[in-house]
Design an enzyme around this catalytic site. Sequence first.
Site, short mmCIF file in Angstrom:
data_model
loop_
_atom_site.label_atom_id
_atom_site.label_comp_id
_atom_site.label_asym_id
_atom_site.label_seq_id
_atom_site.Cartn_x
_atom_site.Cartn_y
_atom_site.Cartn_z
N LYS A 1 0.87 -1.19 0.00
CA LYS A 1 0.00 0.00 0.00
C LYS A 1 0.90 1.23 0.00
O LYS A 1 1.74 1.38 0.89
CB LYS A 1 -0.89 0.03 1.24
N GLU B 1 -7.35 -5.97 -0.74
CA GLU B 1 -8.36 -5.69 0.29
C GLU B 1 -9.79 -5.85 -0.21
O GLU B 1 -10.63 -4.96 -0.02
CB GLU B 1 -8.13 -4.29 0.87
N ASN C 1 -6.93 -3.24 9.59
CA ASN C 1 -7.33 -1.86 9.87
C ASN C 1 -8.01 -1.70 11.23
O ASN C 1 -8.68 -0.68 11.46
CB ASN C 1 -8.27 -1.36 8.77
N HIS D 1 -7.61 7.25 11.81
CA HIS D 1 -7.43 8.16 10.68
C HIS D 1 -8.25 9.44 10.89
O HIS D 1 -7.82 10.54 10.52
CB HIS D 1 -7.85 7.49 9.37
P1 NAD Z 1 7.45 8.52 10.16
O1 NAD Z 1 7.77 7.97 8.86
O2 NAD Z 1 6.98 9.92 10.27
O3 NAD Z 1 8.73 8.35 11.10
C1 NAD Z 1 8.64 8.79 12.43
C2 NAD Z 1 9.79 9.75 12.77
O4 NAD Z 1 10.98 8.99 13.01
C3 NAD Z 1 10.15 10.74 11.69
O5 NAD Z 1 10.49 11.98 12.27
C4 NAD Z 1 11.39 10.11 11.04
O6 NAD Z 1 12.22 11.05 10.41
C5 NAD Z 1 12.05 9.49 12.23
N1 NAD Z 1 12.91 8.35 11.98
C6 NAD Z 1 12.72 7.36 11.08
N2 NAD Z 1 13.64 6.42 11.26
C7 NAD Z 1 14.43 6.82 12.27
C8 NAD Z 1 15.54 6.24 12.94
N3 NAD Z 1 15.99 5.03 12.64
N4 NAD Z 1 16.13 6.94 13.93
C9 NAD Z 1 15.64 8.17 14.30
N5 NAD Z 1 14.57 8.74 13.73
C10 NAD Z 1 13.97 8.06 12.74
O7 NAD Z 1 6.33 7.63 10.92
P2 NAD Z 1 6.05 6.07 10.94
O8 NAD Z 1 5.40 5.83 12.24
O9 NAD Z 1 7.25 5.28 10.58
O10 NAD Z 1 5.01 5.85 9.77
C11 NAD Z 1 3.72 6.42 9.82
C12 NAD Z 1 3.16 6.45 8.43
O11 NAD Z 1 3.03 5.13 7.94
C13 NAD Z 1 1.78 7.08 8.36
O12 NAD Z 1 1.72 7.98 7.29
C14 NAD Z 1 0.87 5.90 8.10
O13 NAD Z 1 -0.28 6.25 7.40
C15 NAD Z 1 1.76 5.00 7.31
N6 NAD Z 1 1.37 3.59 7.33
C16 NAD Z 1 1.27 2.94 6.14
C17 NAD Z 1 0.96 1.60 6.11
C18 NAD Z 1 0.93 0.87 4.80
O14 NAD Z 1 0.49 -0.28 4.78
N7 NAD Z 1 1.40 1.45 3.72
C19 NAD Z 1 0.72 0.90 7.30
C20 NAD Z 1 0.84 1.59 8.50
C21 NAD Z 1 1.17 2.94 8.51
N1 GLY Z 2 -1.92 -1.27 7.21
C1 GLY Z 2 -3.04 -1.91 6.62
C2 GLY Z 2 -2.71 -2.68 5.40
O1 GLY Z 2 -1.58 -2.75 4.98
O2 GLY Z 2 -3.58 -3.24 4.81
#
Ligand code: NAD
Ligand code: GLY
Length: 360
Positions: A144, A238, A246, A253
Site C-alpha cells: 500500500k 483488500e 485496519n 485516521h
Molecule cells: P514517520 O515515517 O513519520 O517516522 C517517524 C519519525 O521517526 C520521523 O520523524 C522520522 O524522520 C524518524 N525516523 C525514522 N527512522 C528513524 C531512525 N531510525 N532513527 C531516528 N529517527 C527516525 O512515521 P512512521 O510511524 O514510521 O510511519 C507512519 C506512516 O506510515 C503514516 O503515514 C501511516 O499512514 C503510514 N502507514 C502505512 C501503512 C501501509 O500499509 N502502507 C501501514 C501503517 C502505517
Molecule cells: N496497514 C493496513 C494494510 O496494509 O492493509
Amino acid sequence: MSVRALTVGLGDRSYPIHIGRGLAGQQALFAPHLESGRAVVITNETVAKLHGDVVERTLAAAGTRFSRILIPDGEEHKRWETLDGVFGEMLRAQADRRTVVVALGGGVVGDLAGFAAATYQRGVPFIQVPTTLLAQVDSSVGGKTGINHSLGKNMVGAFHQPLAVIADTSTLDTLPDRELVAGLAEVIKYGAIRDLEFFAWIEENLDRLRDRDPAALAHAIARSCEIKAEIVALDEREAGPRALLNLGHTFGHAIETLEGYGTWLHGEAVATGMVLAARLSARLGRLAHADAIRLETLIRRAGLPVEPPTLAVDAWLAAMGRDKKNEAGRITLILLDRLGAAAIEKNAPPRELEALLSGR
Ligand code: NAD
Ligand code: GLY
C-alpha cells in the site's frame, strides 16, 4: 543476531522480507534487485544523517549509480506537493523505467516513495528499507503506497509491491522513544486481530520491548510480518480479510485528519482507535467486557493513549464516513469478537457509534 527471512507470497511478484541487525550494510541483500545499476534513494534529512551513508555505501559497493532525494520530515509532508517535488528530482536525475527507488525511512517516506515508484513513468521498481518499528512491522510490507489529502488520510495512492523489504533492526537504536512506542501499537494490533498467543507474549514481554531488547524486538517484528504477509497473500487488494489489518484505523485516521497530520502519531491514533473499537465491540455484546479492558490495559502499559481528543460527533462521523472501507454511505468498522479474532462489520450501528463518540 540471526537474520530472519520471510516471503510475501504473491506468485511472480513474491518478495522477501529480511529482518536483522546490520542488514543495511549487506550488499548481498540489495544486489539481486539492482541489476540495472541505477537507483534513487528517497529519504528525509533525519534519516539521511543517521543511516543514509551506510545504505549508499552498500549501493556503491554493489556497483549502483544513485542520487539522493530528500523530502521534508513529517506526516504533514506526505502530500501532493512533496510528491511533485520528488518527480522533479527524479526527472532531473534522468531516472528511467529501470531505475530502482530505494525508500529509506519510516512509513511516511515508504508510503510516499512507494507511490512515486508506482506512478513515475507508469511504474518503476522499489525496495523498502524501513527504519522505524512501525514501518518494519507494517507499512513497508504489503504494497500500500500513497499520500494524504487535507480531507482524509491516505486518500490518494496505489498498490505497488516492493522487490524486497530489508529491515535493519539496528536502525531502531536511534529511534526516539515516542516513535518506538507508536510502533508497538501496530504490534499489539496483530495480536488482537489474529493471534492470542502473540498478544499474551506481548503482555509478558512489554518491558523488554520498551527497553529495546534486540531478541524481543526481532521476535515482535518477525511475528508481525508473518501475520501481515499471510493476510496480504490471501487478499492483496483488500477485497476481504486484509481489512482486518485496519483494526482501530477508521477512528485513528479520523483523529489524525481532524487534529492535523503529525499532531497525533499514526501509531498513537491507531492505539486509541483500537480502544474505541474494543469498547464498541463490548457495547454490542460481541466482545467480553474483560477482553476490552485487557486490550486497553496493554495499550496503556505500552505508553500509548487510550482516550480520544474531544471532537464533535458530527466531525467524527464525517471523517469516518470518508474511510476507504465504506460502502454505500455506511461506515465499515473492524470489530473484535475475541482477542485474536477480528471481524469486518459493514454496517456499524449508527446509534451505538454516536453514543460511543459522544461519551454516553
Ligand atoms: P514517520 O515515517 O513519520 O517516522 C517517524 C519519525 O521517526 C520521523 O520523524 C522520522 O524522520 C524518524 N525516523 C525514522 N527512522 C528513524 C531512525 N531510525 N532513527 C531516528 N529517527 C527516525 O512515521 P512512521 O510511524 O514510521 O510511519 C507512519 C506512516 O506510515 C503514516 O503515514 C501511516 O499512514 C503510514 N502507514 C502505512 C501503512 C501501509 O500499509 N502502507 C501501514 C501503517 C502505517
Ligand atoms: N496497514 C493496513 C494494510 O496494509 O492493509
